[in-house]
Design a protein around this motif. Structure first.
Motif, short mmCIF file in Angstrom:
data_model
loop_
_atom_site.label_atom_id
_atom_site.label_comp_id
_atom_site.label_asym_id
_atom_site.label_seq_id
_atom_site.Cartn_x
_atom_site.Cartn_y
_atom_site.Cartn_z
N GLY A 237 0.82 -1.22 0.00
CA GLY A 237 0.00 0.00 0.00
C GLY A 237 0.85 1.26 0.00
O GLY A 237 0.45 2.30 0.53
N LEU A 238 2.03 1.19 -0.57
CA LEU A 238 2.95 2.34 -0.54
C LEU A 238 3.20 2.93 -1.93
O LEU A 238 4.27 3.47 -2.19
N LEU A 239 2.21 2.80 -2.81
CA LEU A 239 2.45 3.25 -4.19
C LEU A 239 2.75 4.74 -4.28
O LEU A 239 3.40 5.19 -5.22
N ASP A 240 2.29 5.52 -3.28
CA ASP A 240 2.57 6.96 -3.34
C ASP A 240 4.06 7.25 -3.45
O ASP A 240 4.46 8.19 -4.10
N GLU A 241 4.86 6.41 -2.80
CA GLU A 241 6.31 6.61 -2.89
C GLU A 241 6.81 6.36 -4.31
O GLU A 241 7.72 7.02 -4.79
N VAL A 242 6.20 5.37 -4.96
CA VAL A 242 6.57 5.08 -6.35
C VAL A 242 6.17 6.27 -7.24
O VAL A 242 6.95 6.72 -8.09
N TYR A 243 4.96 6.78 -6.99
CA TYR A 243 4.48 7.89 -7.81
C TYR A 243 5.40 9.11 -7.70
O TYR A 243 5.53 9.89 -8.61
N ALA A 244 6.00 9.26 -6.54
CA ALA A 244 6.83 10.45 -6.33
C ALA A 244 8.25 10.29 -6.90
O ALA A 244 9.02 11.23 -6.91
N SER A 245 8.57 9.08 -7.36
CA SER A 245 9.95 8.87 -7.83
C SER A 245 10.05 9.06 -9.35
O SER A 245 9.06 9.07 -10.06
N ASP A 246 11.28 9.20 -9.81
CA ASP A 246 11.54 9.37 -11.24
C ASP A 246 11.75 8.03 -11.94
O ASP A 246 12.03 8.00 -13.14
N SER A 247 11.63 6.93 -11.20
CA SER A 247 12.06 5.64 -11.74
C SER A 247 11.53 5.35 -13.13
O SER A 247 12.27 4.97 -14.03
N LEU A 248 10.23 5.54 -13.30
CA LEU A 248 9.65 5.06 -14.56
C LEU A 248 9.97 5.95 -15.75
O LEU A 248 9.72 5.57 -16.89
N LEU A 249 10.56 7.13 -15.49
CA LEU A 249 11.05 7.91 -16.64
C LEU A 249 12.12 7.12 -17.38
O LEU A 249 12.40 7.36 -18.54
N ALA A 250 12.73 6.16 -16.67
CA ALA A 250 13.77 5.35 -17.30
C ALA A 250 13.20 4.09 -17.95
O ALA A 250 13.95 3.28 -18.48
N CYS A 251 11.90 3.91 -17.92
CA CYS A 251 11.32 2.73 -18.57
C CYS A 251 11.06 3.03 -20.03
O CYS A 251 10.27 3.90 -20.36
N VAL A 252 11.75 2.32 -20.91
CA VAL A 252 11.63 2.57 -22.34
C VAL A 252 10.66 1.58 -23.00
O VAL A 252 10.68 1.39 -24.21
N ALA A 253 9.82 0.97 -22.17
CA ALA A 253 8.77 0.08 -22.67
C ALA A 253 9.31 -0.94 -23.67
O ALA A 253 8.81 -1.08 -24.77
N CYS A 254 10.33 -1.68 -23.22
CA CYS A 254 11.03 -2.57 -24.16
C CYS A 254 10.48 -4.00 -24.11
O CYS A 254 10.93 -4.85 -24.86
N TYR A 255 9.57 -4.28 -23.22
CA TYR A 255 8.94 -5.60 -23.10
C TYR A 255 9.89 -6.70 -22.64
O TYR A 255 9.53 -7.87 -22.67
N ALA A 256 11.10 -6.33 -22.20
CA ALA A 256 12.03 -7.38 -21.74
C ALA A 256 11.52 -7.99 -20.45
O ALA A 256 11.52 -9.21 -20.27
N CYS A 257 11.06 -7.15 -19.52
CA CYS A 257 10.60 -7.69 -18.24
C CYS A 257 9.39 -8.58 -18.44
O CYS A 257 9.28 -9.66 -17.87
N LYS A 258 8.49 -8.12 -19.30
CA LYS A 258 7.30 -8.93 -19.58
C LYS A 258 7.70 -10.27 -20.18
O LYS A 258 7.18 -11.32 -19.81
N ALA A 259 8.64 -10.23 -21.14
CA ALA A 259 9.01 -11.45 -21.84
C ALA A 259 9.68 -12.46 -20.91
O ALA A 259 9.58 -13.66 -21.10
N LYS A 260 10.38 -11.95 -19.88
CA LYS A 260 11.16 -12.85 -19.03
C LYS A 260 10.46 -13.22 -17.73
O LYS A 260 10.93 -14.09 -17.01
N CYS A 261 9.38 -12.57 -17.41
CA CYS A 261 8.72 -12.84 -16.12
C CYS A 261 8.22 -14.28 -16.08
O CYS A 261 7.45 -14.71 -16.93
N PRO A 262 8.65 -15.06 -15.07
CA PRO A 262 8.21 -16.46 -15.02
C PRO A 262 6.70 -16.59 -14.78
O PRO A 262 6.13 -17.62 -15.08
#
Ligand code: SF4
Ligand code: SF4
Lengths: 401, 258
Positions: A61-86
């Motif tokens: 329940g701590l998504l507000d911290e995620v919202y406040a971060s810059d992390s996802l500006l670095a996500c280039v939507a490359c589908y690598a994580c999706k492709a590899k997620c077990p």
């Protein structure tokens, strides 16, 4: 363009609120916290909150911290994580865009280049901020007739959705012109929307802007609805994704091909036309959307192998393991931001791998890539060894007599 | 505090502008209107002040094509009220300033305000007459080319920075209310997600207010409009690097640069 007044019911889809009522959302609940997603992410080390941590924050329940971060500006939507997620969690397609949307709603500022691209895409229908009156300007030098529906609304077999970069960038226009010539040589009955076309909208959503995406989709649907055709063919892998995954959600579904998958179907008729020997060593860059996201691994290679003289060599990371050019998810308009942050440019990382194969041609199939890789070649000093060519350009060249 | 920001739409120069057949106006066929860039800075500065000091912010704009999008965007960014004014001379800054000057005080609950902000110029008003004309009509102090505004604790005066050429700037204390022509906000105009604009549209919160007829409006008559003539073209030098270097050195010498 005016901002569409969409009925929200029309865009009924997965939201953070209803996420866990949907199959996709229930998958998120099965996350093992294995960290494969973060490890495979090209910018994983730069993110305080890669996908694994986003899910753990969500559980806490701590998504507000995620919202406040810059992390996802670095996500280039490359589908690598999706492709590899077990657990086969659709991180790139579902969870991350939902989080990005929330970040955008809360952020005061965006990196200036990205802000400008989003604003101009809304207003002009293309991220470069050009007037829509010039969208079809490339036609006149195509060397073959290119029909626009608005000038000749008779039904066509193929509606070719050209997209922004191939319509406006001088280098992209060359690719559009080559594609037109190849279609023409194969006798494909096609027409384009020309000046009536606007960005298909996928880049909008993956770069945070669901509202922009919806506005663009609403616009294009209305225009497409005016004409009769059997299928949509697009040269843009991002547009392909838009028509494949997004437009159906709002009730618009047509048979769909990427330019290369269409051409691969015509391989038997295409082969006899490929007469000029091209003495090139070619390495092919699998674009994230076309390959990892939609599994079109063999079609581009079959086309390249059909060209006489071409020797195809593979990069270390190919097919599902491809490395992103860094242009997705808004990355197209974040180069300055990444540079300021000291991140390595992904297109440079990739071009070094391409150069290491010894190839002299980098073959591509995505409209984002020619500018990214041509720039990267200059930056790493590889522009004497290698040129960047779209596969349709190579086919066109081999057809010339 | 109460802030009023005057916005206006100007021709969008991304669309190629053509002169109409009458030779003194813009061809309307491909003309699109966009919010004047300086006005979007005035709005940003207003929003920053509202965030700092509380109060209300109202945006007012003459009726024009696509003005609704601009007003809904302003509401989505944080404006509290949006008013649209049909004017008889919508595309003439001077005339519309005169009409607004006379008519706006009659709009309910709009004026007086503590601060009236607008862009210090527009592409069709390069001499930036709108703000000073309004200040004159309303007998208020005026400053133009403003780049930052901070309202003093007493709420009755503001410290205003104004730019001069060569990188100098001056600081002024102005009694409020005042009319300020904004050159640039302290930060670039913010981004507003399209979904927020669409939410603002759902409320349909734009008011349309007709101004009282105020008699003859002073205006500047446009006699002729023409595209700029092509100036001399750049000369392209050709040759080997050595030849090029010689040519460049000749040209620089001929012009007395070296
Ligand atoms: S790879 Fe999949 S299962 Fe593993 S942490 Fe990431 S989201 Fe969870
Ligand atoms: S989509 Fe690519 S860039 Fe984005 S989080 Fe996943 S692996 Fe990282």
């Amino acid at each position: 363009m005016g901002i569409a007044r969409l009925d929200p019911e029309l865009t009924c889809e997965i939201t953070l609120e209803n996420l866990f009522e949907r199959r996709e959302g229930q998958r998120v609940l099965t996350c093992l916290q294995c960290g494969t997603c973060a490890a495979t992410c090209p910018y994983g080390e730069q993110m305080d909150y890669p996908a694994r941590r986003i899910i753990s924050m969500m559980r806490a329940g701590l998504l507000d911290e995620v919202y406040a971060s810059d992390s996802l500006l670095a996500c280039v939507a490359c589908y690598a994580c999706k492709a590899k997620c077990p657990r086969k969690i659709d991180l790139t397609g579902v969870l991350l865009p939902l989080i990005k949307e929330q970040v955008l709603l809360r952020r005061r500022d965006l990196p200036a280049e990205l802000q400008k691209a989003l604003e101009t895409t809304l207003r002009y229908g293309n991220p470069m901020g050009e007037t829509s009156r010039k969208r079809e300007a490339w036609i006149k030098d195509a060397g073959v007739p290119v029909r626009t529906f608005h000038s000749d609304p008779r039904p066509a077999d193929v509606l070719w959705f050209v997209e922004c970069y191939d319509s406006y960038y001088p280098r992209g226009q060359k690719i559009a012109q080559a594609t037109a010539r190849v279609f023409h040589a194969l006798g494909i009955d096609f027409a384009i929307l020309g000046n009536e076309e606007k960005c298909a909208g996928e880049c909008g959503r993956l770069s945070w802007e669901t509202g922009l995406s919806n506005t663009l989709m609403e616009y294009n649907m209305a225009i497409l609805g005016k004409y009769q055709f059997n299928r949509i063919v697009t040269s843009g892998p991002h547009a392909y994704d838009a028509f494949k995954y997004r437009y159906p959600v709002i009730g618009f579904r047509y048979p769909l091909e990427h330019t290369l998958t269409l051409l691969a179907q015509h391989l038997d008729r295409l082969k006899p036309l490929l007469i000029k020997k091209l003495d090139y060593t070619v390495t092919y860059h699998d674009s994230c959307c076309l390959s990892r996201h939609n599994s079109f691994y063999e079609e581009p290679r079959a086309l390249l192998n059909a060209i006489p003289g071409v020797r195809l060599v593979e990069m270390t990371h190919n097919r599902i393991n491809t490395l992103c050019c860094g242009g997705g998810g808004g990355g197209m308009w974040l180069d300055t931001y990444y540079k300021a942050k000291g991140y390595e440019r992904l297109s440079e990382r990739r071009i070094k791998e391409a150069l290491a194969t010894g190839a002299n041609v980098l073959a591509i199939a995505c409209d984002y890539e020619f500018s990214r890789f041509e720039d990267a070649l200059k930056v790493v000093g590889g522009d004497k060894q290698m040129v960047v060519r779209d596969i349709t350009e190579l086919l066109d060249e081999s057809m010339e007599r | 505090m109460k802030i009023v920001v005057l916005l206006k739409m100007v021709p969008d120069v991304v669309e190629e502008l053509e002169v109409a057949a009458d030779g003194k106006s813009l061809d309307a066929e491909f003309l699109r209107m966009i919010l004047s860039e300086r006005d979007s800075h005035a709005l940003e500065e207003g929003l920053l002040l509202k965030e700092r000091h509380g109060g209300t912010l109202m945006v007012v704009a003459p009726e024009a094509p696509e003005v609704d999008d601009a007003l809904y965007t302003a509401l989505a960014k944080g404006a509290d009220r949006a008013v649209k004014i049909p004017l008889s001379t919508p595309h003439s800054s001077r005339a519309s300033a005169a009409q607004l000057g006379k008519g706006l005080p009659a709009v309910p609950d709009l004026l007086p305000a503590d601060l009236i902000l607008t862009g210090c110029q527009a592409i069709d008003d390069l001499d930036g007459m709108t703000a000073p004309l309004l200040a004159h009509d309303w007998k208020l102090p005026y400053l133009g080319l403003v780049t930052s505004i901070s309202v003093n604790a007493d709420g009755k005066t503001a410290c205003v920075t104004k730019e001069y050429s060569g990188g100098t700037h001056g600081e002024f204390e102005v009694p409020l209310p005042a009319v300020l022509g904004v050159q640039a906000a302290e930060q670039p105009p913010r981004y507003v997600p399209v979904s927020k604009v669409r939410a603002a549209m759902k409320t349909g919160m734009i008011e349309t207010v007709e101004l009282q007829e105020s008699g003859a409006v002073p205006s500047v008559e446009i006699l002729a409009m023409a595209k700029p003539e092509d100036a001399e073209h750049a000369e392209m030098l050709e040759g080997s690097p050595e030849q090029l270097a010689d040519k460049i050195s000749e040209i620089l010498t001929a012009h007395g640069v070296v």
